[in-house]
Design a protein around this motif. Sequence first.
Motif, PDB file in Angstrom:
ATOM      1  N   ASP A  80      18.732  10.593  24.764  1.00  0.00           N
ATOM      2  CA  ASP A  80      19.798  10.168  26.389  1.00  0.00           C
ATOM      3  C   ASP A  80      19.658   9.063  26.779  1.00  0.00           C
ATOM      4  O   ASP A  80      18.456   8.965  27.079  1.00  0.00           O
ATOM      5  CB  ASP A  80      19.288  11.580  26.881  1.00  0.00           C
ATOM      6  CG  ASP A  80      19.918  13.092  26.540  1.00  0.00           C
ATOM      7  OD1 ASP A  80      21.174  12.869  26.097  1.00  0.00           O
ATOM      8  OD2 ASP A  80      19.552  14.039  26.644  1.00  0.00           O
ATOM      9  N   TYR A  81      20.896   8.523  27.041  1.00  0.00           N
ATOM     10  CA  TYR A  81      20.490   7.258  28.242  1.00  0.00           C
ATOM     11  C   TYR A  81      20.667   8.092  29.338  1.00  0.00           C
ATOM     12  O   TYR A  81      21.164   9.131  30.189  1.00  0.00           O
ATOM     13  CB  TYR A  81      21.909   6.771  27.712  1.00  0.00           C
ATOM     14  CG  TYR A  81      22.261   5.703  28.818  1.00  0.00           C
ATOM     15  CD1 TYR A  81      21.450   4.875  29.130  1.00  0.00           C
ATOM     16  CD2 TYR A  81      23.230   6.121  29.527  1.00  0.00           C
ATOM     17  CE1 TYR A  81      21.054   3.309  29.840  1.00  0.00           C
ATOM     18  CE2 TYR A  81      23.398   5.198  30.929  1.00  0.00           C
ATOM     19  CZ  TYR A  81      22.070   3.900  31.038  1.00  0.00           C
ATOM     20  OH  TYR A  81      22.502   2.894  32.050  1.00  0.00           O
ATOM     21  N   ASN A 127       7.705   3.693  34.094  1.00  0.00           N
ATOM     22  CA  ASN A 127       8.043   4.662  34.009  1.00  0.00           C
ATOM     23  C   ASN A 127       8.646   5.552  34.260  1.00  0.00           C
ATOM     24  O   ASN A 127       8.852   6.848  33.632  1.00  0.00           O
ATOM     25  CB  ASN A 127       6.844   4.776  32.716  1.00  0.00           C
ATOM     26  CG  ASN A 127       6.784   3.760  31.731  1.00  0.00           C
ATOM     27  OD1 ASN A 127       6.942   3.101  31.509  1.00  0.00           O
ATOM     28  ND2 ASN A 127       4.866   3.479  31.688  1.00  0.00           N
ATOM     29  N   ILE A 129      12.595   7.304  36.236  1.00  0.00           N
ATOM     30  CA  ILE A 129      13.659   6.709  36.344  1.00  0.00           C
ATOM     31  C   ILE A 129      14.085   7.780  37.301  1.00  0.00           C
ATOM     32  O   ILE A 129      14.346   9.492  37.261  1.00  0.00           O
ATOM     33  CB  ILE A 129      14.705   6.937  34.415  1.00  0.00           C
ATOM     34  CG1 ILE A 129      14.525   6.073  33.462  1.00  0.00           C
ATOM     35  CG2 ILE A 129      16.415   6.317  35.020  1.00  0.00           C
ATOM     36  CD1 ILE A 129      14.793   6.304  32.341  1.00  0.00           C
ATOM     37  N   ASP A 140       8.297   7.085  28.764  1.00  0.00           N
ATOM     38  CA  ASP A 140       7.454   6.663  27.747  1.00  0.00           C
ATOM     39  C   ASP A 140       6.248   6.966  27.462  1.00  0.00           C
ATOM     40  O   ASP A 140       5.385   6.602  27.873  1.00  0.00           O
ATOM     41  CB  ASP A 140       7.205   4.843  28.730  1.00  0.00           C
ATOM     42  CG  ASP A 140       6.327   4.099  27.988  1.00  0.00           C
ATOM     43  OD1 ASP A 140       6.113   3.794  26.225  1.00  0.00           O
ATOM     44  OD2 ASP A 140       6.071   2.160  28.016  1.00  0.00           O
TER      45      ASP A 140
HETATM   46  N1  LIG Z   1      15.904   7.227  28.072  1.00  0.00           N
HETATM   47  C1  LIG Z   1      16.698   6.496  28.128  1.00  0.00           C
HETATM   48  N2  LIG Z   1      17.833   6.279  29.771  1.00  0.00           N
HETATM   49  C2  LIG Z   1      17.842   4.967  30.084  1.00  0.00           C
HETATM   50  N3  LIG Z   1      16.872   4.049  30.610  1.00  0.00           N
HETATM   51  C3  LIG Z   1      15.899   4.001  29.660  1.00  0.00           C
HETATM   52  C4  LIG Z   1      14.870   5.266  29.321  1.00  0.00           C
HETATM   53  N4  LIG Z   1      14.252   5.358  28.645  1.00  0.00           N
HETATM   54  C5  LIG Z   1      13.415   3.822  28.739  1.00  0.00           C
HETATM   55  N5  LIG Z   1      14.556   3.456  29.867  1.00  0.00           N
HETATM   56  C6  LIG Z   1      14.176   2.075  30.496  1.00  0.00           C
HETATM   57  O1  LIG Z   1      13.834   1.033  30.044  1.00  0.00           O
HETATM   58  C7  LIG Z   1      12.215   0.413  29.764  1.00  0.00           C
HETATM   59  C8  LIG Z   1      11.631   0.158  28.810  1.00  0.00           C
HETATM   60  O2  LIG Z   1      11.704   1.368  28.395  1.00  0.00           O
HETATM   61  P1  LIG Z   1       9.842   1.984  28.255  1.00  0.00           P
HETATM   62  O3  LIG Z   1       9.882   3.562  27.058  1.00  0.00           O
HETATM   63  O4  LIG Z   1       8.815   2.480  29.390  1.00  0.00           O
HETATM   64  O5  LIG Z   1       9.242   0.748  27.516  1.00  0.00           O
HETATM   65  P2  LIG Z   1       8.229   0.425  27.143  1.00  0.00           P
HETATM   66  O6  LIG Z   1       7.024   1.468  25.829  1.00  0.00           O
HETATM   67  O7  LIG Z   1       8.576  -1.309  26.313  1.00  0.00           O
HETATM   68  O8  LIG Z   1       7.658   0.049  28.067  1.00  0.00           O
HETATM   69  C9  LIG Z   1      12.233   1.961  31.233  1.00  0.00           C
HETATM   70  O9  LIG Z   1      11.259   1.118  32.271  1.00  0.00           O
HETATM   71  C10 LIG Z   1      13.181   2.533  31.564  1.00  0.00           C
HETATM   72  O10 LIG Z   1      14.318   1.757  32.313  1.00  0.00           O
END
Ligand SMILES: Nc1ncnc2c1ncn2[C@@H]1O[C@H](COP(=O)(O)OP(=O)(O)O)[C@@H](O)[C@H]1O
Length: 208
Positions: A80-81, A127, A129, A140
């Motif tokens: 999901d976004y 990590n 939102i 994450d």
């Molecule tokens: N499902 C999601 N929907 C919207 N934004 C997301 C989602 N997952 C991650 N993000 C955004 O992308 C960024 C990087 O994702 P993350 O899973 O933390 O990757 P990384 O392991 O590279 O840190 C997050 O800090 C968040 O801002």
Amino acid sequence: MTEILALGAESILFKITRWNQTLALKWRQSKPYLLEEIDFQLRKSRTNRECKMLTVARALGVRTPAVYSVDYTNHTILMDYIEGKQFKHLVEQISDRELVKLCHCFGQSIGLLHKGDVVHGDPTTSNLIIDNHFRLWLVDFGLSEMNATVEMKGVDLHLIHRALETTHWARQEIMLESTIDGYIDVLETESEDPLARMKHIRERGRYH
Ligand SMILES: Nc1ncnc2c1ncn2[C@@H]1O[C@H](COP(=O)(O)OP(=O)(O)O)[C@@H](O)[C@H]1O
Ligand SMILES: [Mg+2]
């Protein structure tokens, strides 16, 4: 339509439209300095762990994006976004009252994980939102673990403490206090050992 959401140290997040829905696709890139076989295994295990733990956390009552599919050849997770902002970027823009509320919720989420013997592994404010309804989501989970011991929970709490003091120096006290309040709210007396361990880890400076 594909749009890059975030460029992380080990992954790229894409915002895509599929089945008439807006979804997020997390792609773990290869690390050119690693041996090919090691690189493949590492990406595979982190992807596997993340996919599993996003769902485990959700079952424990923590808000995480629902996972639709995982691809172990391309190292991608489709989920999901979550429309919103990284908590890290929101901290500077909100009142004390709002900050306390969100940190309390952060502490409750970590409390729910720990209650289920799960640690997040990378509990920083990037990590988290915050969506348009001011709800907090955890993402994450590539370093998350099950069957967590008191030591592992203490480390998770220590990582929170360290992230707050390094990233949000000016507001760290109120943030830490309300996060711990939320944590105690969920775990009650069960919070005592992990919190004592957090203090101990900080004193011994092992992870500093
Ligand atoms: N499902 C999601 N929907 C919207 N934004 C997301 C989602 N997952 C991650 N993000 C955004 O992308 C960024 C990087 O994702 P993350 O899973 O933390 O990757 P990384 O392991 O590279 O840190 C997050 O800090 C968040 O801002
Ligand atoms: Mg991240």
